[in-house]
Design an enzyme around this catalytic site. Structure first.
Site, mmCIF file in Angstrom:
data_model
loop_
_atom_site.group_PDB
_atom_site.id
_atom_site.type_symbol
_atom_site.label_atom_id
_atom_site.label_comp_id
_atom_site.label_asym_id
_atom_site.label_seq_id
_atom_site.Cartn_x
_atom_site.Cartn_y
_atom_site.Cartn_z
ATOM 1 N N ARG A 1 0.834 -1.201 0.000
ATOM 2 C CA ARG A 1 0.000 0.000 0.000
ATOM 3 C C ARG A 1 0.863 1.242 0.000
ATOM 4 N NH1 ARG A 1 -2.483 1.006 4.631
ATOM 5 N NH2 ARG A 1 -3.899 2.499 3.714
ATOM 6 N N LYS B 1 4.486 -7.092 11.938
ATOM 7 C CA LYS B 1 3.704 -7.354 10.715
ATOM 8 C C LYS B 1 3.969 -8.751 10.165
ATOM 9 C CE LYS B 1 2.779 -5.434 6.139
ATOM 10 N NZ LYS B 1 2.554 -4.171 5.421
ATOM 11 N N ARG C 1 -1.080 4.514 13.341
ATOM 12 C CA ARG C 1 -0.136 3.654 14.053
ATOM 13 C C ARG C 1 -0.351 3.830 15.543
ATOM 14 N NH1 ARG C 1 4.152 7.254 15.473
ATOM 15 N NH2 ARG C 1 4.109 9.090 14.154
HETATM 16 C C1 BTN Z 1 1.149 -3.983 2.222
HETATM 17 O O1 BTN Z 1 1.775 -4.491 3.153
HETATM 18 O O2 BTN Z 1 1.053 -2.747 2.109
HETATM 19 C C2 BTN Z 1 0.491 -4.875 1.228
HETATM 20 C C3 BTN Z 1 1.439 -5.941 0.723
HETATM 21 C C4 BTN Z 1 0.817 -6.806 -0.332
HETATM 22 C C5 BTN Z 1 1.852 -7.709 -0.961
HETATM 23 C C6 BTN Z 1 1.241 -8.706 -1.895
HETATM 24 S S1 BTN Z 1 2.414 -9.912 -2.398
HETATM 25 C C7 BTN Z 1 1.321 -10.503 -3.627
HETATM 26 C C8 BTN Z 1 0.636 -9.295 -4.224
HETATM 27 N N1 BTN Z 1 1.446 -8.757 -5.292
HETATM 28 C C9 BTN Z 1 1.933 -7.551 -5.006
HETATM 29 O O3 BTN Z 1 2.674 -6.880 -5.740
HETATM 30 N N2 BTN Z 1 1.519 -7.168 -3.797
HETATM 31 C C10 BTN Z 1 0.655 -8.157 -3.184
#
Ligand code: BTN
Length: 257
Positions: free
Chosen positions: A61, A120, A251
């Site tokens: 994100r 996380k 947060r």
């Molecule tokens: C976050 O932590 O902000 C969201 C992370 C999401 C990662 C997953 S991995 C599979 C899919 N492909 C991506 O490029 N992102 C999501």
């Protein structure tokens, strides 16, 4: 390293719920979300589970990167057409489903993360493609990254957790087999019942409940769960604020986002 995926078992379990469903496992790609969004723009909108053993440009994100090595994390995107009456709370419903499939100790950090003991464990990135017309389905891409083995904290804003802390020896294929069917069931339930079917379940796993939080617009307050639409309720000095994920990040005080 050869990773043995249980792709056929996953496909067989999910197919009755998603006619036309396919499962694809790739050794490498830039990003499973990017790929499914590319395909959707090219007109490919059949239900699909795309798993990548390695991503060269995994996305999180707020424009962040999602880094991971083959076998050390599970990275996949589930793409499917959806037409719920109300989209609010979708990422929380996904979080509830994943948390419930993984372990009783997993908490949801509003709006898109899974936490284990304030670290996380997993992230969720949801994107949609479509016309925007209410009467036609949108193609939804639910991207999920779950840390499986220990990963270094270097360069991460929130210290990581990993699933093997909870489930010794679990691997990425077992984790995929564990989460996929419940996730599809949750998306179907969300489509017919909306976030209402998930709100209480969210509250029982809310990582921020009752805690002092700082919003990225500088406001402080006490997190008090979520409203019927999934907005985070924060009790601030100037009253109750309803926070939507497009507005701010949040947060716990003294911690990182
Ligand atoms: C976050 O932590 O902000 C969201 C992370 C999401 C990662 C997953 S991995 C599979 C899919 N492909 C991506 O490029 N992102 C999501």
């Amino acid at each position: 390293m050869t990773i043995r995926w249980q792709a056929e078992a996953v496909w067989e379990a999910v197919l009755p719920l998603l006619p036309g469903f396919t499962v694809e496992v790739l050794p490498q790609i830039d990003s499973t979300n990017t790929e499914l969004m590319r395909r959707a723009r090219a007109g490919q909108t059949e239900p699909v589970l795309l798993v990548a053993e390695q991503q060269s440009a995994g996305r999180g994100r707020l424009g962040r990167l999602w880094a991971g090595e083959a076998g050390a994390s599970l990275t996949f995107s589930l793409g499917l057409p959806m037409m719920p009456a109300d989209w609010s709370g979708l990422s929380l419903a996904v979080g509830v489903s994943l948390a419930e499939s993984l372990h009783a100790d997993v908490r949801i950090k509003w709006p898109n993360d899974l936490w284990l003991h304030d670290r996380k464990l997993a992230g969720i990135l949801i994107e949609t493609a479509g016309t925007g017309a209410a009467s036609t389905p949108r193609f939804v891409v639910v991207g999920v990254g779950i840390n499986i083995t220990q990963r270094p904290a270097q360069g991460l804003s929130t210290p990581p957790a990993w699933l093997q802390e909870l489930l010794a020896d679990v691997d990425a294929p077992q984790t995929l087999a564990r989460v996929t069917l419940p996730l599809v069931q949750a998306l179907r339930a969300f489509e017919s019942q909306g976030f209402g079917a998930f709100r209480e379940r969210f509250h029982s796993r809310d990582a921020l409940a009752g805690r002092r939080v700082t919003l990225s617009d500088g406001l402080h307050g006490a997190a008090q769960g979520v409203g019927a639409d999934g907005a985070l309720l924060v009790h601030t000095a100037t009253g109750m604020k309803q926070v939507t994920s497009s507005e701010v990040s949040v947060r716990p005080m003294g911690g990182e986002d």
